[in-house]
Motif scaffolding. Structure first.
Motif, PDB file in Angstrom:
ATOM      1  N   SER A  22      24.750  51.130 -18.659  1.00 55.30           N
ATOM      2  CA  SER A  22      25.184  51.202 -17.258  1.00 55.30           C
ATOM      3  C   SER A  22      25.274  52.641 -16.788  1.00 55.30           C
ATOM      4  O   SER A  22      24.883  52.973 -15.673  1.00 55.30           O
ATOM      5  CB  SER A  22      26.533  50.530 -17.098  1.00 55.30           C
ATOM      6  N   LEU A  54      23.483  54.642 -13.723  1.00 58.04           N
ATOM      7  CA  LEU A  54      24.238  55.407 -12.732  1.00 58.04           C
ATOM      8  C   LEU A  54      23.670  56.819 -12.601  1.00 58.04           C
ATOM      9  O   LEU A  54      23.474  57.337 -11.493  1.00 58.04           O
ATOM     10  CB  LEU A  54      25.711  55.462 -13.150  1.00 58.04           C
ATOM     11  N   ILE A  59      20.506  56.816 -10.708  1.00 61.30           N
ATOM     12  CA  ILE A  59      20.748  56.639  -9.270  1.00 61.30           C
ATOM     13  C   ILE A  59      21.152  57.972  -8.640  1.00 61.30           C
ATOM     14  O   ILE A  59      20.725  58.303  -7.532  1.00 61.30           O
ATOM     15  CB  ILE A  59      21.854  55.584  -9.048  1.00 61.30           C
ATOM     16  N   LEU A  62      15.544  54.747   7.009  1.00 64.62           N
ATOM     17  CA  LEU A  62      15.502  56.056   6.367  1.00 64.62           C
ATOM     18  C   LEU A  62      14.099  56.396   5.862  1.00 64.62           C
ATOM     19  O   LEU A  62      13.500  57.382   6.266  1.00 64.62           O
ATOM     20  CB  LEU A  62      16.499  56.070   5.202  1.00 64.62           C
ATOM     21  N   PHE A  63      13.547  55.548   4.977  1.00 66.75           N
ATOM     22  CA  PHE A  63      12.262  55.876   4.372  1.00 66.75           C
ATOM     23  C   PHE A  63      11.121  55.742   5.379  1.00 66.75           C
ATOM     24  O   PHE A  63      10.135  56.452   5.294  1.00 66.75           O
ATOM     25  CB  PHE A  63      12.008  54.994   3.153  1.00 66.75           C
ATOM     26  N   VAL A  75      30.739  51.840  -8.754  1.00 64.16           N
ATOM     27  CA  VAL A  75      30.716  52.978  -9.675  1.00 64.16           C
ATOM     28  C   VAL A  75      31.929  52.917 -10.600  1.00 64.16           C
ATOM     29  O   VAL A  75      31.814  53.138 -11.817  1.00 64.16           O
ATOM     30  CB  VAL A  75      30.680  54.301  -8.886  1.00 64.16           C
ATOM     31  N   ILE A 107      31.221  50.506 -13.322  1.00 65.81           N
ATOM     32  CA  ILE A 107      30.270  51.035 -14.311  1.00 65.81           C
ATOM     33  C   ILE A 107      30.971  52.010 -15.255  1.00 65.81           C
ATOM     34  O   ILE A 107      30.716  52.024 -16.456  1.00 65.81           O
ATOM     35  CB  ILE A 107      29.086  51.704 -13.583  1.00 65.81           C
ATOM     36  N   HIS A 161      29.437  44.361 -15.748  1.00 68.43           N
ATOM     37  CA  HIS A 161      28.399  45.393 -15.869  1.00 68.43           C
ATOM     38  C   HIS A 161      27.062  44.899 -15.355  1.00 68.43           C
ATOM     39  O   HIS A 161      26.346  45.616 -14.650  1.00 68.43           O
ATOM     40  CB  HIS A 161      28.257  45.814 -17.330  1.00 68.43           C
ATOM     41  N   ARG A 197      25.079  46.515 -12.195  1.00 72.37           N
ATOM     42  CA  ARG A 197      23.736  47.096 -12.298  1.00 72.37           C
ATOM     43  C   ARG A 197      22.782  46.475 -11.285  1.00 72.37           C
ATOM     44  O   ARG A 197      22.023  47.168 -10.637  1.00 72.37           O
ATOM     45  CB  ARG A 197      23.180  46.847 -13.691  1.00 72.37           C
ATOM     46  N   LEU A 246      23.783  47.604  -7.647  1.00 70.14           N
ATOM     47  CA  LEU A 246      23.960  49.032  -7.345  1.00 70.14           C
ATOM     48  C   LEU A 246      22.957  49.520  -6.299  1.00 70.14           C
ATOM     49  O   LEU A 246      23.324  50.213  -5.353  1.00 70.14           O
ATOM     50  CB  LEU A 246      23.827  49.840  -8.640  1.00 70.14           C
ATOM     51  N   VAL A 247      21.706  49.132  -6.462  1.00 69.66           N
ATOM     52  CA  VAL A 247      20.676  49.642  -5.541  1.00 69.66           C
ATOM     53  C   VAL A 247      20.893  49.132  -4.104  1.00 69.66           C
ATOM     54  O   VAL A 247      21.000  49.940  -3.181  1.00 69.66           O
ATOM     55  CB  VAL A 247      19.266  49.329  -6.064  1.00 69.66           C
ATOM     56  N   LEU A 274      23.915  50.750  -2.620  1.00 68.45           N
ATOM     57  CA  LEU A 274      23.697  52.160  -2.307  1.00 68.45           C
ATOM     58  C   LEU A 274      23.141  52.323  -0.894  1.00 68.45           C
ATOM     59  O   LEU A 274      23.496  53.239  -0.167  1.00 68.45           O
ATOM     60  CB  LEU A 274      22.719  52.758  -3.330  1.00 68.45           C
ATOM     61  N   PHE A 275      22.264  51.387  -0.505  1.00 67.36           N
ATOM     62  CA  PHE A 275      21.682  51.469   0.834  1.00 67.36           C
ATOM     63  C   PHE A 275      22.413  50.576   1.829  1.00 67.36           C
ATOM     64  O   PHE A 275      21.838  50.124   2.815  1.00 67.36           O
ATOM     65  CB  PHE A 275      20.193  51.112   0.768  1.00 67.36           C
ATOM     66  N   PRO A 324      21.951  56.263   2.270  1.00 59.73           N
ATOM     67  CA  PRO A 324      22.987  55.969   1.282  1.00 59.73           C
ATOM     68  C   PRO A 324      24.360  56.455   1.747  1.00 59.73           C
ATOM     69  O   PRO A 324      24.476  57.556   2.310  1.00 59.73           O
ATOM     70  CB  PRO A 324      22.521  56.750   0.048  1.00 59.73           C
ATOM     71  N   PRO A 332      27.123  57.953   0.639  1.00 62.83           N
ATOM     72  CA  PRO A 332      27.657  59.308   0.481  1.00 62.83           C
ATOM     73  C   PRO A 332      26.856  60.362   1.242  1.00 62.83           C
ATOM     74  O   PRO A 332      27.333  61.489   1.390  1.00 62.83           O
ATOM     75  CB  PRO A 332      27.539  59.552  -1.034  1.00 62.83           C
ATOM     76  N   LEU A 333      25.657  60.023   1.718  1.00 61.55           N
ATOM     77  CA  LEU A 333      24.866  61.015   2.454  1.00 61.55           C
ATOM     78  C   LEU A 333      25.009  60.882   3.969  1.00 61.55           C
ATOM     79  O   LEU A 333      24.543  61.743   4.710  1.00 61.55           O
ATOM     80  CB  LEU A 333      23.375  60.876   2.096  1.00 61.55           C
TER      81      LEU A 333
END
Lengths: 299, 438
Positions: free
Chosen positions: A12, A16, A19, B51-52, B303, B306, B315, B319, B322-323, B326-327, B381, B383-384
């Protein structure tokens, strides 16, 4: 068991970590992109250009407004420069003329290879208008404009406002729309017989921006028509704009040159365009407020 | 204290409704994940505000037809999974409720679907529409609570009117026929009850009101200039999300309108974000500092899991989600962990966004960081976002990352409690399979 758990956490954490690297890789191009786009936005925001974009009616070409423009330019020291665009069915766009560097109120004419009548063509023309408008916003920086449409040109503008303007409304303001002999209900003489187009335009009326000022001008040769478009059909515009936009004003001109295709060079109408559509002319014009304020700031 | 909390949780989990909710959410996780992934791909890669799409100039070099087809495909997948999520929810909830009492769970699930559709059916259009009209809101993620309750109620009807049998092993035609006849009574009762309740409760109106309240809160919480209203709105939005009444379309809203426009225009005119007219504009504060993985800072929670969790299931879900999280497509995580209706997560997801907003507003007031008035692309994302919205201010980025680390740190104790709870649960006798025991 213990080892298994360690494995689990290690895997994991690796993900992270991956990422985080991806995040950094995204951050770099994003940084340059936002810098660039905000710079563009700033230029646009500070720009003082406020073009008049004109769309001719069916069967008309990009030369349709030549006479009108020469009449308008005769009345002022500050000549408006003219850019003529023609959108071809293939998607290609041709350009004629240029916008002078110091001209804050250029005239831009957008015409179409497919200039046929009928609702299905108007939809196509609105999409072509949108292509041309998109190109304009790429090449010139402006944050507001005025729209002018003769005959079906007014329908194309209305359809464009309802279906495409939302993409631009955050950064580009349409101040006014002036339509000239525009048949909102095609050739019908009464709204009791609504055409499919009229029904659709009035159904989507809540997409038209509320801050817009609309001027709809009708011509009449006799008591009910300009020779081609029934006055009732022009007046049907009220069911689309009234109680939706900021101001909706209708005017009817009669007398010499009130025939449908002579409307753009009618002297009364030239005066109305100068008074209501253009900036910086008559002090009483509400559209001038913003422009004249900016002038004062610069002095 | 911790022991008591966990014991309380176990007790709550013994309550059949909560049990059913957890089972339902676990079963539906793959579907939510599918929806979240396609939503993320649409938002970040295919949408014009994505974004992309912008930083890779996809619009310039990807052929138009391909773009249009891809957009349609991904919009389709995410709409079908999210806007019809209630059907899956009601099926699973009825099924698992019936299974608790050893009733025919599959037929209960199917009955659940019929009943939910009956509730969502537009009776006012019944007479003159040839097509079947539904109140789609009642079938989507934002009515998940209603679907859960309906499913649970159907399961209970099967409990009282159904027949207890082991339906697992039926292969013969005769027994399947018998089985379907056993379902007749609960099926008819469920449908009669559904129609009666639809007329008493007016679900269409109920869902409309809930929807109205929710979108009003989004307006207040994410598009308002007063900071206290923003805080109240944010708290209510996360509460609704937690209850399973939240909409998936909201998170990462593209800002526009009055105060935002005047802030942006000032910043552009003056080339700097300092001294904008509404420095504490709620929408910008929320979007920049309380939106790490959508409402409720789900990215920070992921996070934290994790880093600290010792449970395999957590977990795996962390996982997978997460992706998309994130977006800012966090719905899969809401369903997977689960966060929806999980009492242990209610406190942190309510309080941490508020803490973030207050800290950020304080930092802006003390001129440690500038406000964040610039527009942000969809799918940036979490945090940005503040970094983008401050036109690339490095201090803002450092500040936001610190805030993010603080959030993760705050989530850690809750993750540990959940871990304890999961361990207790695996030791609990009631988790042992009924049939496996025999």
């Amino acid at each position: 068991m213990q080892k298994n758990e360690e494995n689990l956490r290690r895997k994991s954490r690796q993900i992270l970590f991956l990422i985080i690297i991806v995040l950094i890789l995204i951050a770099v191009p994003t940084y340059f992109w936002i810098r660039n786009s905000n710079k563009y936005r700033a230029i646009q925001e500070k720009s003082r250009m406020s073009p008049v974009i004109m769309v001719p009616g069916s069967s008309a070409t990009k030369e349709r407004f030549n006479e009108l423009i020469s009449l308008l330019n005769k009345d002022t020291d500050k000549k408006h420069s003219v850019l003529k665009m023609e959108v071809y069915n293939s998607g290609k766009i041709s350009y004629n003329g240029t916008i002078a560097r110091n001209d804050n109120e250029p005239f831009i004419i957008i015409s179409f290879e497919n200039n046929k009548d009928g609702f299905s063509n108007i939809k196509k023309q609105a999409s072509m208008l949108n292509d041309a408008f998109g190109k304009l916003t790429d090449q010139y920086y402006f944050n507001n404009f005025k729209a002018f449409g003769h005959s079906n040109g007014g329908l194309i503008w209305t359809y464009w406002l309802e279906h495409y303007y939302a993409n631009y409304s955050d950064s580009i303001k349409i101040k006014s729309l002036m339509t000239l002999g525009t048949p909102y209900n095609f050739a019908e003489t009464s709204i009791k017989n609504p055409t499919q187009m009229f029904t659709e335009l009035s159904k989507n009326r809540d997409k038209i921006p509320k801050s817009l000022n609309v001027f709809s001008i009708a011509g009449t040769e006799n008591y009910d028509s300009d020779g081609l478009v029934p006055e009732e059909s022009v007046q049907a515009g009220k069911y689309i704009f009234q109680k939706r936009v900021n101001h909706y004003t209708t005017m009817t001109v009669t007398g010499d040159e009130a025939q449908h295709s002579s409307l753009p060079q009618n002297k009364q109408i030239v005066k109305m365009i100068e008074e209501y559509l253009l900036d910086n002319r008559v002090p009483g014009n509400p559209n001038n407020k913003r422009a004249s304020n900016l002038d004062n700031n610069n002095n | 204290m911790l022991r008591r909390l966990i014991r309380g949780m176990i007790k709550l989990n013994k309550c059949s409704f909560f049990r059913v909710v957890r089972q339902t959410l676990s079963m539906l996780f793959p579907f939510a994940l599918l929806g979240s992934f396609s939503q993320m791909i649409y938002r970040a890669f295919l949408s014009q505000n994505g974004l992309f799409y912008n930083i890779a100039y996809l619009g310039d070099w990807v052929p138009d037809w391909l773009m249009r087809d891809l957009q349609a495909a991904f919009i389709g997948v995410s709409r079908i999974t999210f806007n019809l999520f209630g059907i899956l929810v009601v099926y699973a909830a009825a099924k698992y409720t019936a299974r608790i009492y050893h009733r025919d769970s599959q037929l209960a699930g199917a009955t659940g679907i019929i009943v939910l559709l009956l509730i969502a059916f537009r009776y006012d259009h019944a007479a003159f529409d040839h097509a079947i009209g539904f109140n789609w809101r009642l079938l989507s993620t934002q009515s998940m609570l209603i679907a859960l309750i309906v499913g649970y109620a159907i399961g209970q009807v099967y409990r009282w009117l159904g027949v207890e049998r082991n339906f697992q092993k039926t292969r013969q035609i005769i027994s399947v026929r018998d089985r379907s006849f056993y379902a007749m009574k609960p099926l008819v009762t469920s449908i009669i009850l559904a129609i009666i309740f639809t007329y008493i409760l007016n679900f269409g109106l109920l869902s409309k009101v809930l929807r109205g309240v929710y979108s009003q809160m989004v307006t207040v919480g994410q598009n308002n200039q007063g900071i206290w209203l923003t805080i109240a709105g944010t708290a209510l939005i996360t509460l609704f999300d937690w209850l399973g009444l939240g909409s998936v379309a909201n998170s990462g809203a593209v800002l526009s309108g009055g105060p935002f426009a005047s802030n942006l225009s000032y910043a552009l005119q003056h080339g700097s974000a300092w001294n904008i007219p509404h420095p504490f504009f709620g929408g910008s504060l929320y979007n920049s500092f309380a939106n790490f993985g959508g409402n409720g800072l789900i990215l920070a929670l992921t996070v934290a899991i994790i880093i600290t969790s010792r449970t395999k299931g957590q977990h795996q879900i962390a996982r997978w989600t997460l992706v998309p999280t994130l977006f800012n497509s966090e719905y899969a995580a809401m369903v997977g962990f689960p966060i929806i209706m999980n009492p242990l997560y209610l406190l942190p997801i309510q309080l941490l966004p508020i803490m973030n907003i207050i800290i950020a507003a304080g930092a802006i007031a003390l001129h440690i960081i500038p406000p964040t008035p610039y527009p942000v692309l969809m799918g940036t994302p979490g945090p940005l976002i503040s970094f983008v919205a401050s036109n690339g201010n490095w201090w803002v980025l450092v500040f936001t990352l610190a805030l993010f680390v603080l959030d993760v740190w705050c989530f850690i104790p809750f993750v540990k409690i959940i871990d304890h709870f999961d361990q207790e649960l695996s030791l609990d006798s009631s988790e042992v399979d009924y049939y496996a025991k025999k």
